[in-house]
Design an enzyme around this catalytic site. Sequence first.
Site, PDB file in Angstrom:
ATOM      1  N   ASP A 135       1.106  -1.235   0.075  1.00 42.39           N
ATOM      2  CA  ASP A 135      -0.187  -0.217   0.125  1.00 42.39           C
ATOM      3  C   ASP A 135       0.561   1.302   0.032  1.00 42.39           C
ATOM      4  OD1 ASP A 135      -2.173  -1.587   0.077  1.00 42.39           O
ATOM      5  OD2 ASP A 135      -3.130  -0.814   1.514  1.00 42.39           O
ATOM      6  N   TYR A 192      -9.454   0.236   2.479  1.00 41.37           N
ATOM      7  CA  TYR A 192      -9.400   0.192   4.138  1.00 41.37           C
ATOM      8  C   TYR A 192      -8.457   1.536   4.344  1.00 41.37           C
ATOM      9  CZ  TYR A 192      -8.898  -4.907   5.860  1.00 41.37           C
ATOM     10  OH  TYR A 192      -9.348  -5.722   6.264  1.00 41.37           O
TER      11      TYR A 192
HETATM   12  N1  ABN Z   1      -6.143  -2.318   0.086  1.00 39.98           N
HETATM   13  C1  ABN Z   1      -6.122  -2.436  -1.219  1.00 39.98           C
HETATM   14  C2  ABN Z   1      -6.045  -2.358  -2.423  1.00 39.98           C
HETATM   15  C3  ABN Z   1      -5.063  -0.886  -2.729  1.00 39.98           C
HETATM   16  C4  ABN Z   1      -5.972  -0.588  -4.239  1.00 39.98           C
HETATM   17  C5  ABN Z   1      -6.661  -0.549  -4.493  1.00 39.98           C
HETATM   18  C6  ABN Z   1      -7.560  -1.705  -3.996  1.00 39.98           C
HETATM   19  C7  ABN Z   1      -7.406  -1.843  -3.248  1.00 39.98           C
HETATM   20 CU    CU Z   2      -7.737  -6.978   7.285  1.00 43.84          CU
END
Ligand code: ABN
Ligand code: CU
Length: 644
Positions: free
Chosen positions: A292, A376
């Site tokens: 991320d 998230y």
């Molecule tokens: N949280 C993971 C994610 C990142 C970018 C795009 C979709 C999912």
């Molecule tokens: Cu999780």
Amino acid sequence: MSTNPFEPLRREELSAAVDALKSGPAASDEFRFSSVALKEPNRREIREGTIKREAEAVLIDRATGLAYEAVVDLETGSVVKWLELAPGTQPPIMMDEFAECEEAVKNDTKVREALAKRGLTDMSLVCAEPWSIGYWGEEQDSRRVMRALMYTRLEDEDDNCFAHPMENFTVLVDLNKQEVIGIEDDGFLHVPTELNNYHPKFLGAARTDLKPIEISFPQGRNFTVDGNHVEWADWSFDIGFTPREGLTLHRIGIKDKTSGGVRSILHRASLTEMVVPYGAPGRSQQQKNAFDAGEYNFGYMTNSLVLGCDCLGDIQYFDATLVDSLGRPYTIENAICLHEEDDGILWKHWDFRTDDAQVRRSRRLVISYVVTIANYEYAFYWYLHLDGTIQFEIKATGILSTAGLEPGETSKYGQLLNKDGLYAPIHDHIFNARLEWAIDGDRNSVFEVETVAEDTDDPIISPFYAKRTQLTTETGRKANLATHRWWYVASSDRTNKVDEPTAYRIIPTNPVAIKKHAGSWVTKRAQFATKTIWVSKLEEGERYPAGEYPNQSRGFDGLPQYIQAGDSIVEEEVVMWHSFGLNHVVRIEDWPVMPKQVTGFFIEPYGFFDENPALDLPRHEGNHCSTGGTTAGDPAAGSQLHPH
Ligand code: ABN
Ligand code: CU
């Protein structure tokens, strides 16, 4: 011109850097700016006062697919570095690419046909989640590619799309050409339709029984802010902000109560990476393993914080200024929140002989920011405490990344969320924090400590002790719960009252190691997640645990390379990299929006002071804090609970 070497580039400096590049090597309209940021001065330049104000930039030429690194000297306006990177090097995904990817997917005729087979024709409700593609082996070419996972909203645009996943239907998009280059559809057509929402418009009335809490500072704030320099209690530090990490802290030190000078602890501290490997084997699931920070840039994903919601109290906000992919500066207002909060008891003792109770309250300075990476949220908090502790905490919240089943089916790889074929697979969130130590000077050494029982012929006595072992060369080490293994960093230049080197320790309270097979691509690419602590000798350019460019990387970048030379870490400038996280065995209560799950670590003084440094805290004379440790001897009390 700025006087603080860590002050992020201002809007006019970002524009000047972009202009220099556009009127130089990046003149073509095909160039996109992945990032433009302050090129931080190194420790030697700071020591010697030879700091230059420079911008570092990463660009992509969409026509050729090649990426470039550049440095612009902001004093002269000249481009002093222009480096073409190896073909296939992919800088992080840019914010604009999220929307471009979704548009390309929705406009594709074959995608529309595949959606129609699932009964979905309203493109305004379809969502293409832009997942980084990672690396899957030799057959993958070096195009800049994203894999879209497909969802839809049903009622309207506020419906939670993660309740309606299209399992094993994914779309590959060439980001430079903005066109669909592949559809992976194994014909699984069931899309769960049960609505599972958290948005107030789908919920009943909110409860009304909770009266407000107000935080006030009747005599004013205790911290001072001068530009990006902050002082609070005895603490002193600089705030920075980078596209990759978001908030960074610099020159963290604490005032020496005797001399008044600042003692250094950390030269730089930041959260540098996070990888989320998923456990379920189906194609949509096993290929989910975003980095991320390195693939998405935490800085770009940083929220604008809202008083009373994200932070409570007397808040000092800091804005963050970045550039978009066309090089235009923009500002995230209130990106960083600084405030002070009460923290319960710091220390207490009641003397039963005298019935004297001494108690002191803890308070902490909070420096925080929140990022949203698609589904998230990660709320990041650095806390400075009055006893010298530095704490880092992450609250993971937001929405689970879901998966589809046939109605009535279950999966051992995740938690069923409803009976319409919706589940959330198991996954780990493995973070890495980079701690650049400077304990009472630049020359530091690292020790490992384990609590062990002494070899003895007399099991009745059986002594045990904390065994210290110096780590002499660059290394990666795993946590060991059986021996409570932890590490400390000691100064070469200062000792404490008992002639031991002054030091800080880190206790790995949340170790999480990657579960994927050593031969899987994600494990190769996320080597940092195979160890709890890595220690490297400080080297220019060694700044990210999965390497400078994890997007589509092929593995063993970053930490494995940083420690490969096996350099001495005895009395050196040392960097510690701590991997920790959340093993997320999903609960049904994590749905439809997840109450915070908390992880983090503490770094604590370990012989840095000569005694508890918080003996001098306010005593609250005259109120109930100063006495009354027990009710012993008071016949009217102690036998029953009674409200005051
Ligand atoms: N949280 C993971 C994610 C990142 C970018 C795009 C979709 C999912
Ligand atoms: Cu999780």
